[in-house]
Design a protein around this motif. Sequence first.
Motif, PDB file in Angstrom:
ATOM      1  N   TRP A 299       9.473   7.424   6.718  1.00  0.00           N
ATOM      2  CA  TRP A 299      10.811   7.696   7.640  1.00  0.00           C
ATOM      3  C   TRP A 299      11.410   8.147   8.247  1.00  0.00           C
ATOM      4  CZ3 TRP A 299      15.390  10.207   5.868  1.00  0.00           C
ATOM      5  CH2 TRP A 299      14.785  10.219   4.666  1.00  0.00           C
ATOM      6  N   GLY A 300      10.704   9.490   8.391  1.00  0.00           N
ATOM      7  CA  GLY A 300      10.609  10.843   8.768  1.00  0.00           C
ATOM      8  C   GLY A 300       9.760  11.138  10.133  1.00  0.00           C
ATOM      9  N   GLU A 301       8.792  10.057  10.023  1.00  0.00           N
ATOM     10  CA  GLU A 301       7.641   9.771  11.381  1.00  0.00           C
ATOM     11  C   GLU A 301       7.508   7.937  12.249  1.00  0.00           C
ATOM     12  OE1 GLU A 301       4.100  10.923  10.109  1.00  0.00           O
ATOM     13  OE2 GLU A 301       4.973  11.886   8.409  1.00  0.00           O
ATOM     14  N   ARG A 302       7.829   7.440  11.518  1.00  0.00           N
ATOM     15  CA  ARG A 302       8.299   6.370  12.394  1.00  0.00           C
ATOM     16  C   ARG A 302       9.603   5.777  11.544  1.00  0.00           C
ATOM     17  NH1 ARG A 302       3.912   5.268  14.915  1.00  0.00           N
ATOM     18  NH2 ARG A 302       3.925   3.358  15.588  1.00  0.00           N
ATOM     19  N   THR A 303      10.311   5.384  12.766  1.00  0.00           N
ATOM     20  CA  THR A 303      11.263   4.455  12.226  1.00  0.00           C
ATOM     21  C   THR A 303      11.170   2.571  11.236  1.00  0.00           C
ATOM     22  OG1 THR A 303      11.465   3.309  15.169  1.00  0.00           O
ATOM     23  CG2 THR A 303      13.124   5.382  14.014  1.00  0.00           C
ATOM     24  N   PRO A 304      12.119   2.672  10.811  1.00  0.00           N
ATOM     25  CA  PRO A 304      11.793   1.343   9.898  1.00  0.00           C
ATOM     26  C   PRO A 304      11.662   0.098  10.498  1.00  0.00           C
ATOM     27  CG  PRO A 304      13.042   2.884   8.742  1.00  0.00           C
ATOM     28  CD  PRO A 304      13.059   3.919  10.536  1.00  0.00           C
TER      29      PRO A 304
ATOM     30  N   HIS B 281       0.842  -1.390  -0.221  1.00  0.00           N
ATOM     31  CA  HIS B 281       0.179   0.374  -0.289  1.00  0.00           C
ATOM     32  C   HIS B 281       1.004   1.199   0.153  1.00  0.00           C
ATOM     33  CE1 HIS B 281      -2.161   3.070   1.571  1.00  0.00           C
ATOM     34  NE2 HIS B 281      -3.774   2.400   0.702  1.00  0.00           N
ATOM     35  N   PRO B 282       0.536   2.464  -0.679  1.00  0.00           N
ATOM     36  CA  PRO B 282       1.492   3.396  -1.128  1.00  0.00           C
ATOM     37  C   PRO B 282       2.170   4.355   0.163  1.00  0.00           C
ATOM     38  CG  PRO B 282       0.168   3.012  -2.278  1.00  0.00           C
ATOM     39  CD  PRO B 282      -0.870   2.428  -1.783  1.00  0.00           C
ATOM     40  N   SER B 283       1.689   4.549   0.848  1.00  0.00           N
ATOM     41  CA  SER B 283       1.160   5.012   2.505  1.00  0.00           C
ATOM     42  C   SER B 283       1.975   3.904   3.948  1.00  0.00           C
ATOM     43  CB  SER B 283      -0.440   5.595   3.069  1.00  0.00           C
ATOM     44  OG  SER B 283      -1.255   4.306   3.479  1.00  0.00           O
ATOM     45  N   THR B 284       2.356   3.031   3.264  1.00  0.00           N
ATOM     46  CA  THR B 284       2.820   2.317   4.494  1.00  0.00           C
ATOM     47  C   THR B 284       4.307   1.672   3.261  1.00  0.00           C
ATOM     48  OG1 THR B 284       2.350   0.114   3.314  1.00  0.00           O
ATOM     49  CG2 THR B 284       1.264   1.736   5.155  1.00  0.00           C
ATOM     50  N   ARG B 285       4.737   2.201   2.641  1.00  0.00           N
ATOM     51  CA  ARG B 285       5.963   1.659   1.531  1.00  0.00           C
ATOM     52  C   ARG B 285       6.791   2.792   2.025  1.00  0.00           C
ATOM     53  NH1 ARG B 285       3.427   2.219  -3.593  1.00  0.00           N
ATOM     54  NH2 ARG B 285       5.095   3.015  -4.123  1.00  0.00           N
ATOM     55  N   ALA B 286       8.184   2.501   2.212  1.00  0.00           N
ATOM     56  CA  ALA B 286       9.206   3.311   3.049  1.00  0.00           C
ATOM     57  C   ALA B 286       9.592   4.536   1.339  1.00  0.00           C
ATOM     58  CB  ALA B 286      10.665   2.591   3.043  1.00  0.00           C
ATOM     59  N   ASP B 287       8.549   4.620   0.630  1.00  0.00           N
ATOM     60  CA  ASP B 287       9.083   5.673  -0.890  1.00  0.00           C
ATOM     61  C   ASP B 287       7.857   5.862  -0.476  1.00  0.00           C
ATOM     62  OD1 ASP B 287       8.226   3.726  -1.676  1.00  0.00           O
ATOM     63  OD2 ASP B 287       8.617   4.058  -3.432  1.00  0.00           O
TER      64      ASP B 287
ATOM     65  N   PRO C  79      16.568  -2.794  14.435  1.00  0.00           N
ATOM     66  CA  PRO C  79      16.770  -4.240  16.306  1.00  0.00           C
ATOM     67  C   PRO C  79      16.335  -2.785  17.420  1.00  0.00           C
ATOM     68  CG  PRO C  79      18.280  -4.510  14.132  1.00  0.00           C
ATOM     69  CD  PRO C  79      18.124  -3.174  14.115  1.00  0.00           C
ATOM     70  N   GLY C  80      15.419  -2.643  17.843  1.00  0.00           N
ATOM     71  CA  GLY C  80      15.235  -2.328  19.381  1.00  0.00           C
ATOM     72  C   GLY C  80      14.055  -0.647  18.079  1.00  0.00           C
ATOM     73  N   LEU C  81      14.141  -0.215  17.963  1.00  0.00           N
ATOM     74  CA  LEU C  81      13.690   0.771  17.446  1.00  0.00           C
ATOM     75  C   LEU C  81      12.780   0.910  16.539  1.00  0.00           C
ATOM     76  CD1 LEU C  81      16.912   3.685  16.735  1.00  0.00           C
ATOM     77  CD2 LEU C  81      15.091   3.199  19.354  1.00  0.00           C
ATOM     78  N   GLY C  82      13.011  -0.407  16.009  1.00  0.00           N
ATOM     79  CA  GLY C  82      12.030  -0.523  14.149  1.00  0.00           C
ATOM     80  C   GLY C  82      10.036  -0.196  14.683  1.00  0.00           C
TER      81      GLY C  82
ATOM     82  N   THR D  78      16.052  15.475   3.980  1.00  0.00           N
ATOM     83  CA  THR D  78      14.854  16.747   4.085  1.00  0.00           C
ATOM     84  C   THR D  78      13.887  16.066   3.459  1.00  0.00           C
ATOM     85  OG1 THR D  78      16.782  18.707   3.619  1.00  0.00           O
ATOM     86  CG2 THR D  78      14.066  18.715   2.082  1.00  0.00           C
ATOM     87  N   ILE D  79      14.206  15.225   2.861  1.00  0.00           N
ATOM     88  CA  ILE D  79      13.707  13.787   1.757  1.00  0.00           C
ATOM     89  C   ILE D  79      12.247  12.926   3.223  1.00  0.00           C
ATOM     90  CG2 ILE D  79      12.844  12.367   0.836  1.00  0.00           C
ATOM     91  CD1 ILE D  79      14.529  13.437  -0.961  1.00  0.00           C
ATOM     92  N   GLY D  80      13.103  13.040   4.721  1.00  0.00           N
ATOM     93  CA  GLY D  80      12.872  12.411   5.660  1.00  0.00           C
ATOM     94  C   GLY D  80      11.671  13.094   6.032  1.00  0.00           C
ATOM     95  N   LEU D  81      11.314  14.556   5.961  1.00  0.00           N
ATOM     96  CA  LEU D  81      10.561  15.355   6.070  1.00  0.00           C
ATOM     97  C   LEU D  81       9.073  14.942   5.477  1.00  0.00           C
ATOM     98  CD1 LEU D  81      11.783  18.440   7.385  1.00  0.00           C
ATOM     99  CD2 LEU D  81      11.850  16.662   8.882  1.00  0.00           C
ATOM    100  N   VAL D  82       8.865  14.198   4.831  1.00  0.00           N
ATOM    101  CA  VAL D  82       7.601  14.320   4.023  1.00  0.00           C
ATOM    102  C   VAL D  82       7.491  12.492   3.353  1.00  0.00           C
ATOM    103  CG1 VAL D  82       7.709  16.666   2.703  1.00  0.00           C
ATOM    104  CG2 VAL D  82       9.076  14.248   2.061  1.00  0.00           C
ATOM    105  N   ARG D  83       8.277  12.207   4.314  1.00  0.00           N
ATOM    106  CA  ARG D  83       8.053  10.582   4.110  1.00  0.00           C
ATOM    107  C   ARG D  83       7.904   9.798   5.711  1.00  0.00           C
ATOM    108  NH1 ARG D  83       7.186  10.039  -1.462  1.00  0.00           N
ATOM    109  NH2 ARG D  83       8.955   9.906  -2.527  1.00  0.00           N
TER     110      ARG D  83
END
Length: 195
Positions: free
Chosen positions: A104-109, A20-26, A113-116, A97-102
């Motif tokens: 992976w800028g809101e939740r750790t991948p 689903h587009p909203s859950t893919r890292a890209d 380990p330990g932060l996922g 900067t792209i992380g601020l719109v993706r």
Amino acid sequence: MPPAKTPTADANTNAGNDSHPSTRADAVSPSVPRWVNRAAHAVPLAVLPSGLWRMAMAVGIPVGFSGQLAQDWRPGLETSSYITLLTLITEALAFLTIGLVRPWGERTPRWIPGLGDRRIPVWAAAGPAALGALAVTAVMLLMFWDALPASGGGSEAPQGAAAWIMNACYLPLLLWGPLLTVVTVAYVRRRRGTS
């Protein structure tokens, strides 16, 4: 008639579906305006020309330096390594900067380990981004304060077409700070629900 799905409901319904587009890292994070996404992607592109110019110098392509400047920046292991590292770090910082719109800028991948899959606090991303925007703006203003970059080396700096090329490669750097500022403010507003 079934009720329309909201982006949040749609993302929650498909939370386990990696295709689903909203859950893919890209994928772009939900509710990111198109112009903010474009501004975020413009940052690495604004930094790229100066990096390409420096890499040309690192591999021995004449960029217009003469005299002592040409000697100081002559390709060699130390000089070329420094230029390459500087270019890679600069482009990597711009890419963040792209992380601020993706996502992976809101939740750790999940694979970390330990932060996922943990929510990233708003200021853990926005704080460094705001400081970065301030630092980049200050550095660029200092670089361009008196003259264009090619004028900084006096008579040994690139002249004519070489100066024009150098300046054209460095001028887009002036966009870095303002674009990062805009994307950072949009990130904070979106994450705090004040868009």
